[in-house]
Design a protein around this motif. Sequence first.
Motif, PDB file in Angstrom:
ATOM      1  N   ARG A  80       0.854  -1.234   0.014  1.00  0.00           N
ATOM      2  CA  ARG A  80       0.060   0.036   0.000  1.00  0.00           C
ATOM      3  C   ARG A  80       0.778   1.096   0.070  1.00  0.00           C
ATOM      4  O   ARG A  80       0.424   2.155  -0.600  1.00  0.00           O
ATOM      5  CB  ARG A  80      -0.867  -0.054   1.177  1.00  0.00           C
ATOM      6  CG  ARG A  80      -1.865   1.030   1.411  1.00  0.00           C
ATOM      7  CD  ARG A  80      -2.778   1.378   2.600  1.00  0.00           C
ATOM      8  NE  ARG A  80      -3.451   2.308   2.621  1.00  0.00           N
ATOM      9  CZ  ARG A  80      -4.481   2.421   3.222  1.00  0.00           C
ATOM     10  NH1 ARG A  80      -4.239   1.701   4.641  1.00  0.00           N
ATOM     11  NH2 ARG A  80      -4.964   3.742   3.520  1.00  0.00           N
ATOM     12  N   TYR A  95      -5.180   6.306 -10.109  1.00  0.00           N
ATOM     13  CA  TYR A  95      -5.251   5.177  -8.928  1.00  0.00           C
ATOM     14  C   TYR A  95      -4.255   4.380  -9.134  1.00  0.00           C
ATOM     15  O   TYR A  95      -3.648   4.269 -10.350  1.00  0.00           O
ATOM     16  CB  TYR A  95      -6.786   4.549  -8.944  1.00  0.00           C
ATOM     17  CG  TYR A  95      -7.065   3.897 -10.396  1.00  0.00           C
ATOM     18  CD1 TYR A  95      -6.606   2.749 -10.500  1.00  0.00           C
ATOM     19  CD2 TYR A  95      -7.770   4.947 -11.175  1.00  0.00           C
ATOM     20  CE1 TYR A  95      -6.778   2.271 -11.947  1.00  0.00           C
ATOM     21  CE2 TYR A  95      -8.062   3.991 -12.692  1.00  0.00           C
ATOM     22  CZ  TYR A  95      -7.384   2.735 -12.727  1.00  0.00           C
ATOM     23  OH  TYR A  95      -7.854   2.255 -14.067  1.00  0.00           O
ATOM     24  N   ILE A  97      -3.744   0.065  -7.828  1.00  0.00           N
ATOM     25  CA  ILE A  97      -4.061  -1.307  -7.484  1.00  0.00           C
ATOM     26  C   ILE A  97      -3.282  -2.384  -7.633  1.00  0.00           C
ATOM     27  O   ILE A  97      -2.885  -2.736  -8.739  1.00  0.00           O
ATOM     28  CB  ILE A  97      -5.680  -1.574  -8.178  1.00  0.00           C
ATOM     29  CG1 ILE A  97      -6.727  -0.153  -8.223  1.00  0.00           C
ATOM     30  CG2 ILE A  97      -6.318  -2.766  -7.582  1.00  0.00           C
ATOM     31  CD1 ILE A  97      -7.974  -0.593  -9.252  1.00  0.00           C
ATOM     32  N   MET A  99      -4.136  -6.760  -7.115  1.00  0.00           N
ATOM     33  CA  MET A  99      -5.219  -7.485  -6.723  1.00  0.00           C
ATOM     34  C   MET A  99      -4.238  -8.602  -6.874  1.00  0.00           C
ATOM     35  O   MET A  99      -3.526  -9.129  -7.828  1.00  0.00           O
ATOM     36  CB  MET A  99      -6.169  -7.328  -7.701  1.00  0.00           C
ATOM     37  CG  MET A  99      -5.965  -7.433  -9.185  1.00  0.00           C
ATOM     38  SD  MET A  99      -7.542  -7.153 -10.347  1.00  0.00           S
ATOM     39  CE  MET A  99      -6.882  -7.525 -11.667  1.00  0.00           C
ATOM     40  N   PRO A 105      -8.455  -7.205  -4.321  1.00  0.00           N
ATOM     41  CA  PRO A 105      -7.543  -5.948  -4.119  1.00  0.00           C
ATOM     42  C   PRO A 105      -6.928  -5.953  -2.757  1.00  0.00           C
ATOM     43  O   PRO A 105      -7.456  -6.001  -1.646  1.00  0.00           O
ATOM     44  CB  PRO A 105      -8.380  -4.857  -4.347  1.00  0.00           C
ATOM     45  CG  PRO A 105      -9.646  -5.201  -3.735  1.00  0.00           C
ATOM     46  CD  PRO A 105      -9.979  -6.468  -4.180  1.00  0.00           C
ATOM     47  N   LEU A 108      -5.594  -0.490  -2.791  1.00  0.00           N
ATOM     48  CA  LEU A 108      -6.198   0.074  -3.869  1.00  0.00           C
ATOM     49  C   LEU A 108      -6.174   1.868  -3.301  1.00  0.00           C
ATOM     50  O   LEU A 108      -6.673   2.085  -2.319  1.00  0.00           O
ATOM     51  CB  LEU A 108      -7.626  -0.117  -3.869  1.00  0.00           C
ATOM     52  CG  LEU A 108      -8.424   0.548  -5.283  1.00  0.00           C
ATOM     53  CD1 LEU A 108      -9.735  -0.313  -5.475  1.00  0.00           C
ATOM     54  CD2 LEU A 108      -8.748   1.762  -5.043  1.00  0.00           C
ATOM     55  N   CYS A 109      -5.305   2.636  -4.012  1.00  0.00           N
ATOM     56  CA  CYS A 109      -4.781   4.042  -3.691  1.00  0.00           C
ATOM     57  C   CYS A 109      -5.561   5.004  -4.695  1.00  0.00           C
ATOM     58  O   CYS A 109      -5.194   4.846  -6.086  1.00  0.00           O
ATOM     59  CB  CYS A 109      -3.574   4.111  -3.317  1.00  0.00           C
ATOM     60  SG  CYS A 109      -2.597   2.976  -2.207  1.00  0.00           S
ATOM     61  N   ARG A 110      -5.968   5.827  -4.388  1.00  0.00           N
ATOM     62  CA  ARG A 110      -6.693   6.705  -5.223  1.00  0.00           C
ATOM     63  C   ARG A 110      -6.185   8.329  -5.009  1.00  0.00           C
ATOM     64  O   ARG A 110      -6.029   8.390  -3.765  1.00  0.00           O
ATOM     65  CB  ARG A 110      -8.324   6.971  -5.164  1.00  0.00           C
ATOM     66  CG  ARG A 110      -9.153   5.570  -5.448  1.00  0.00           C
ATOM     67  CD  ARG A 110     -10.527   5.802  -5.527  1.00  0.00           C
ATOM     68  NE  ARG A 110     -11.246   4.289  -5.897  1.00  0.00           N
ATOM     69  CZ  ARG A 110     -11.656   3.818  -4.912  1.00  0.00           C
ATOM     70  NH1 ARG A 110     -11.227   3.588  -3.980  1.00  0.00           N
ATOM     71  NH2 ARG A 110     -12.181   2.682  -5.492  1.00  0.00           N
ATOM     72  N   ASP A 115      -8.966   5.257  -0.024  1.00  0.00           N
ATOM     73  CA  ASP A 115      -8.017   4.250  -0.241  1.00  0.00           C
ATOM     74  C   ASP A 115      -8.524   2.921   0.324  1.00  0.00           C
ATOM     75  O   ASP A 115      -9.388   3.117   1.344  1.00  0.00           O
ATOM     76  CB  ASP A 115      -6.439   4.388   0.329  1.00  0.00           C
ATOM     77  CG  ASP A 115      -5.797   5.397  -0.279  1.00  0.00           C
ATOM     78  OD1 ASP A 115      -6.228   6.054  -1.441  1.00  0.00           O
ATOM     79  OD2 ASP A 115      -4.547   5.770   0.132  1.00  0.00           O
ATOM     80  N   THR A 116      -8.350   1.790  -0.191  1.00  0.00           N
ATOM     81  CA  THR A 116      -8.729   0.420   0.102  1.00  0.00           C
ATOM     82  C   THR A 116      -7.545  -0.396   0.586  1.00  0.00           C
ATOM     83  O   THR A 116      -6.798  -0.599  -0.231  1.00  0.00           O
ATOM     84  CB  THR A 116      -9.920   0.006  -0.626  1.00  0.00           C
ATOM     85  OG1 THR A 116     -10.974   1.033  -0.561  1.00  0.00           O
ATOM     86  CG2 THR A 116     -10.444  -1.316   0.117  1.00  0.00           C
ATOM     87  N   SER A 129     -11.306  -4.808 -14.497  1.00  0.00           N
ATOM     88  CA  SER A 129     -10.342  -5.843 -13.658  1.00  0.00           C
ATOM     89  C   SER A 129     -10.387  -7.066 -14.424  1.00  0.00           C
ATOM     90  O   SER A 129      -9.172  -7.750 -14.209  1.00  0.00           O
ATOM     91  CB  SER A 129     -11.337  -5.803 -12.426  1.00  0.00           C
ATOM     92  OG  SER A 129     -11.144  -4.564 -11.880  1.00  0.00           O
ATOM     93  N   ARG A 168      -1.739  -2.474 -11.231  1.00  0.00           N
ATOM     94  CA  ARG A 168      -2.922  -1.742 -12.162  1.00  0.00           C
ATOM     95  C   ARG A 168      -2.304  -0.287 -11.911  1.00  0.00           C
ATOM     96  O   ARG A 168      -2.445   0.269 -10.587  1.00  0.00           O
ATOM     97  CB  ARG A 168      -4.033  -2.203 -12.084  1.00  0.00           C
ATOM     98  CG  ARG A 168      -4.442  -3.386 -12.521  1.00  0.00           C
ATOM     99  CD  ARG A 168      -5.839  -3.875 -12.212  1.00  0.00           C
ATOM    100  NE  ARG A 168      -6.796  -3.026 -12.690  1.00  0.00           N
ATOM    101  CZ  ARG A 168      -8.014  -2.910 -12.168  1.00  0.00           C
ATOM    102  NH1 ARG A 168      -8.692  -3.921 -11.252  1.00  0.00           N
ATOM    103  NH2 ARG A 168      -8.910  -2.175 -12.828  1.00  0.00           N
TER     104      ARG A 168
END
Length: 271
Positions: A80, A95, A97, A99, A105, A108-110, A115-116, A129, A168
């Motif tokens: 991350r 973003y 990603i 996964m 994922p 997942l950074c935006r 973020d996730t 995806s 990604r």
Amino acid sequence: MPSTTIYNKLLSLVMSNLILAGSILFIVILGGGLMAVRNQQASIERSSRGNLVEKGTILIVNNSQALRGLAVEHAFSAIRELLSAAVKEDRDVVYAIFMDSRRQPWALCRRDGNDTAQTPVAPLEDSLSRWAARVDQPGFTEIKQGDHSFIEFAAPVIVEGQRLGTIRYGLSTQRMLDAVKSQTKALYRWTPAFGLGILGVIVVTLFFGSLRTRKQAYAFTRPIHELVCAAGTITGGNYSEPVQVKSDDEVGDLANAFETMRQTMQNIRKT
């Protein structure tokens, strides 16, 4: 300067041809200039897009190699941090990603900060995806969303022949489009000046061409005018004035014939 029908017709014909030629030349040159601007615009856009694609490709290739060890160790926080740093450092990255092979994922950074990360997370089921999960080498695809578009880059993370996941990155094309628009405006800014310059050259050419045309038309019609005057003198019964028309073409031959006729009539009158 004589004001004869032939003179006026000749002058009108030549001037209309000059104006027509000048108009066509202006349209052709201006159209060629606009076409050159459009070609330059297309070249700038291709170059900018090529630079963006090259940057995205280098980014995913480098990250796919860097993530091998982190993916084996399941280092979610490190993954991350790596993706978050890439998003923050490059304004074009929208973003990032990572996964796993099941499309779950891990990070997942935006750019907007939403973020996730963490597992377990439901697999990503969207078509983009699924496309990214199928790439077997670094690749990209362009996505349009309304007035905005971005390019997604994806590359597999493979360790000892086993695919551990996919990295990604989504790169926005907005800055590229803004740069193209800015450079295009700079190119089109010169179009009016270019058109006025060409128009000025054509106007000056037409002006001097008209002067030259009047001179040539006068030189061409003057012998005819003199011959008409001589014919009028002979018709009036005056055979004493010789026909003096200087011309080396058909008009000169006609003048010589009139002079011969005048001398004949003068001799007949004397006898």
